[in-house]
Motif scaffolding. Structure first.
Motif, PDB file in Angstrom:
ATOM      1  N   VAL A 194      85.290  41.358  59.256  1.00 36.49           N
ATOM      2  CA  VAL A 194      84.483  40.142  59.130  1.00 36.49           C
ATOM      3  C   VAL A 194      83.697  40.145  57.822  1.00 36.49           C
ATOM      4  CG1 VAL A 194      82.544  38.849  60.101  1.00 36.49           C
ATOM      5  CG2 VAL A 194      84.307  39.777  61.627  1.00 36.49           C
ATOM      6  N   VAL A 195      83.069  41.282  57.522  1.00 34.49           N
ATOM      7  CA  VAL A 195      82.273  41.394  56.290  1.00 34.49           C
ATOM      8  C   VAL A 195      83.155  41.172  55.069  1.00 34.49           C
ATOM      9  CG1 VAL A 195      80.938  42.968  54.839  1.00 34.49           C
ATOM     10  CG2 VAL A 195      80.536  42.901  57.303  1.00 34.49           C
ATOM     11  N   TRP A 196      84.309  41.824  55.033  1.00 34.68           N
ATOM     12  CA  TRP A 196      85.197  41.687  53.874  1.00 34.68           C
ATOM     13  C   TRP A 196      85.766  40.278  53.772  1.00 34.68           C
ATOM     14  CZ3 TRP A 196      88.337  46.901  54.540  1.00 34.68           C
ATOM     15  CH2 TRP A 196      87.470  47.970  54.302  1.00 34.68           C
ATOM     16  N   ALA A 197      86.031  39.636  54.906  1.00 32.60           N
ATOM     17  CA  ALA A 197      86.529  38.253  54.886  1.00 32.60           C
ATOM     18  C   ALA A 197      85.474  37.305  54.316  1.00 32.60           C
ATOM     19  CB  ALA A 197      86.934  37.816  56.287  1.00 32.60           C
ATOM     20  N   ILE A 198      84.215  37.505  54.705  1.00 30.93           N
ATOM     21  CA  ILE A 198      83.124  36.663  54.194  1.00 30.93           C
ATOM     22  C   ILE A 198      82.977  36.859  52.682  1.00 30.93           C
ATOM     23  CG2 ILE A 198      80.622  36.325  54.217  1.00 30.93           C
ATOM     24  CD1 ILE A 198      80.697  37.000  57.226  1.00 30.93           C
ATOM     25  N   ILE A 199      83.030  38.119  52.245  1.00 31.62           N
ATOM     26  CA  ILE A 199      82.924  38.402  50.808  1.00 31.62           C
ATOM     27  C   ILE A 199      84.102  37.779  50.062  1.00 31.62           C
ATOM     28  CG2 ILE A 199      82.922  40.223  49.062  1.00 31.62           C
ATOM     29  CD1 ILE A 199      81.477  41.999  51.079  1.00 31.62           C
ATOM     30  N   SER A 200      85.293  37.851  50.639  1.00 35.62           N
ATOM     31  CA  SER A 200      86.475  37.254  50.004  1.00 35.62           C
ATOM     32  C   SER A 200      86.325  35.746  49.880  1.00 35.62           C
ATOM     33  CB  SER A 200      87.738  37.601  50.813  1.00 35.62           C
ATOM     34  OG  SER A 200      87.983  38.996  50.817  1.00 35.62           O
ATOM     35  N   ASN A 251      95.914  35.091  45.453  1.00 34.72           N
ATOM     36  CA  ASN A 251      95.190  36.327  45.770  1.00 34.72           C
ATOM     37  C   ASN A 251      93.980  36.062  46.644  1.00 34.72           C
ATOM     38  OD1 ASN A 251      95.749  39.191  44.396  1.00 34.72           O
ATOM     39  ND2 ASN A 251      96.698  37.602  43.169  1.00 34.72           N
ATOM     40  N   SER A 252      93.252  35.007  46.328  1.00 32.58           N
ATOM     41  CA  SER A 252      92.054  34.679  47.107  1.00 32.58           C
ATOM     42  C   SER A 252      92.404  34.359  48.552  1.00 32.58           C
ATOM     43  CB  SER A 252      91.331  33.495  46.459  1.00 32.58           C
ATOM     44  OG  SER A 252      90.894  33.813  45.159  1.00 32.58           O
ATOM     45  N   LEU A 253      93.397  33.488  48.750  1.00 24.93           N
ATOM     46  CA  LEU A 253      93.779  33.096  50.106  1.00 24.93           C
ATOM     47  C   LEU A 253      94.444  34.241  50.859  1.00 24.93           C
ATOM     48  CD1 LEU A 253      95.128  29.474  49.498  1.00 24.93           C
ATOM     49  CD2 LEU A 253      92.859  30.190  50.258  1.00 24.93           C
ATOM     50  N   PHE A 254      95.270  35.017  50.158  1.00 23.19           N
ATOM     51  CA  PHE A 254      95.967  36.137  50.788  1.00 23.19           C
ATOM     52  C   PHE A 254      94.965  37.175  51.262  1.00 23.19           C
ATOM     53  CE2 PHE A 254      98.850  39.721  51.236  1.00 23.19           C
ATOM     54  CZ  PHE A 254     100.040  39.131  51.629  1.00 23.19           C
ATOM     55  N   SER A 255      93.929  37.421  50.467  1.00 21.13           N
ATOM     56  CA  SER A 255      92.906  38.388  50.848  1.00 21.13           C
ATOM     57  C   SER A 255      92.169  37.939  52.114  1.00 21.13           C
ATOM     58  CB  SER A 255      91.906  38.577  49.695  1.00 21.13           C
ATOM     59  OG  SER A 255      90.861  39.432  50.068  1.00 21.13           O
ATOM     60  N   ILE A 256      91.806  36.654  52.158  1.00 21.94           N
ATOM     61  CA  ILE A 256      91.117  36.120  53.339  1.00 21.94           C
ATOM     62  C   ILE A 256      92.025  36.191  54.561  1.00 21.94           C
ATOM     63  CG2 ILE A 256      90.081  34.050  54.348  1.00 21.94           C
ATOM     64  CD1 ILE A 256      89.363  33.222  51.425  1.00 21.94           C
ATOM     65  N   TYR A 257      93.277  35.771  54.397  1.00 27.59           N
ATOM     66  CA  TYR A 257      94.224  35.794  55.519  1.00 27.59           C
ATOM     67  C   TYR A 257      94.469  37.218  56.000  1.00 27.59           C
ATOM     68  CZ  TYR A 257      98.627  35.516  58.081  1.00 27.59           C
ATOM     69  OH  TYR A 257      99.605  35.644  59.023  1.00 27.59           O
ATOM     70  N   ASP A 258      94.641  38.149  55.064  1.00 29.17           N
ATOM     71  CA  ASP A 258      94.888  39.540  55.437  1.00 29.17           C
ATOM     72  C   ASP A 258      93.710  40.139  56.185  1.00 29.17           C
ATOM     73  OD1 ASP A 258      97.457  40.030  54.778  1.00 29.17           O
ATOM     74  OD2 ASP A 258      97.055  41.395  53.120  1.00 29.17           O
ATOM     75  N   CYS A 259      92.497  39.823  55.748  1.00 28.82           N
ATOM     76  CA  CYS A 259      91.314  40.321  56.453  1.00 28.82           C
ATOM     77  C   CYS A 259      91.315  39.838  57.900  1.00 28.82           C
ATOM     78  CB  CYS A 259      90.038  39.859  55.749  1.00 28.82           C
ATOM     79  SG  CYS A 259      89.650  40.749  54.227  1.00 28.82           S
ATOM     80  N   ILE A 264      90.769  41.533  61.904  1.00 28.74           N
ATOM     81  CA  ILE A 264      89.967  40.827  62.905  1.00 28.74           C
ATOM     82  C   ILE A 264      90.801  40.445  64.125  1.00 28.74           C
ATOM     83  CG2 ILE A 264      88.525  38.798  63.337  1.00 28.74           C
ATOM     84  CD1 ILE A 264      87.883  38.768  60.330  1.00 28.74           C
ATOM     85  N   ALA A 265      91.928  39.769  63.893  1.00 26.36           N
ATOM     86  CA  ALA A 265      92.758  39.296  65.005  1.00 26.36           C
ATOM     87  C   ALA A 265      93.391  40.439  65.784  1.00 26.36           C
ATOM     88  CB  ALA A 265      93.834  38.349  64.484  1.00 26.36           C
TER      89      ALA A 265
END
Length: 257
Positions: free
Chosen positions: A235-241, A197-205, A210-211
């Motif tokens: 970007v903000v959500w990726a940093i929080i994730s 879940n942690s990695l998927f959230s970062i990747y999805d963001c 972003i991309a």
């Protein structure tokens, strides 16, 4: 946080109680006592191994159920935010293409829209932390089963219904193995779900927000609501994730100290 040992006056088991307080002072102060001990090394090794497996085998079929459970928790984040802000959930879908939809009525969109990506990251942190102890991992597994059972009644497609049934049975089987043997099957699975879940959230963001720009994404809708940029929120959500992931691993290591 500090403890005043002089404030305790207990007959009989007083010495044992005081020793327990002393033993937990490092945990209360969020310190990694004796790092790395055996349990911490195993936990950190598992997190690293899971991260490599998830990254290397990302598109392999055996990871599909775990990718779909992260989509489920993403949608469950939306649903939870809707209920917590006075709305109601009309239905939920998780699709085989790793997409999902949650239909809500009422509630605060300021909370509902970010609760997908951030909720998934928060659930990831929660499962990582709870996997550190045999007792807490059972609580986490029970809560996940409860969420899956509840969603069965609002699921709008058979992919989601099948996913709920599959993971309830998987968790029940791992629980039975852990209770009847010394193999920590439940802890391994809950930790894997947390890391996933942690990695998927970062990747999805990164991938969705972003991309590239997706007009129907949560960030795009939130950008319309706030008159800002969707990529900015990505970007903000990726940093929080990322922060949730690091905190989850750190707290789990503290618990193992």
């Amino acid at each position: 946080m500090t403890y005043n040992l002089r404030s305790f006056s207990v007959a009989g088991d007083g010495d044992e109680l005081l020793q327990q307080v002393v033993d937990r002072r490092d945990l209360a102060n969020w310190q990694l006592a004796g790092f790395p001990n055996t349990d911490q090394a195993v936990l950190l090794g598992l997190v690293c191994a899971y991260s490599v497996i998830i990254g290397f085998f990302w598109r392999w079929a055996f990871l599909k159920p775990f990718k779909l459970i992260t989509v489920f928790l993403h949608e469950f984040g939306h649903a939870s935010a809707a209920v917590c802000t006075g709305g109601k959930v009309l239905g939920m879908e998780v699709n085989d293409d790793e997409g999902g939809v949650t239909k809500t009525q009422g509630g605060s969109m300021w909370c509902i829209l970010p609760a997908g990506y951030l909720g998934s990251a928060l659930f990831g942190m929660f499962f990582i932390i709870m996997s550190a102890e045999a007792n807490t991992v059972q609580v986490a597994a029970a809560l996940l089963c409860l969420a899956l059972f509840v969603v069965l009644f609002i699921a709008n497609n058979w992919t989601l219904r099948g996913l709920c049934i599959f993971f309830v049975l998987l968790i029940a089987a791992c629980w039975a193995v852990e209770v009847s043997t010394n193999f920590r099957a439940l802890q391994f699975v809950v930790l894997f779900i947390g890391v996933m879940n942690s990695l998927f959230s970062i990747y999805d963001c990164y991938d969705d927000l972003i991309a590239r720009h997706v007009n129907t994404s949560d960030a795009a809708k939130f950008a319309e609501l706030t008159n800002t940029s969707a990529r900015c929120w990505g970007v903000v959500w990726a940093i929080i994730s990322c922060f949730f992931f690091v905190v989850g691993v750190y707290v789990a290591l503290v618990i193992e100290s």
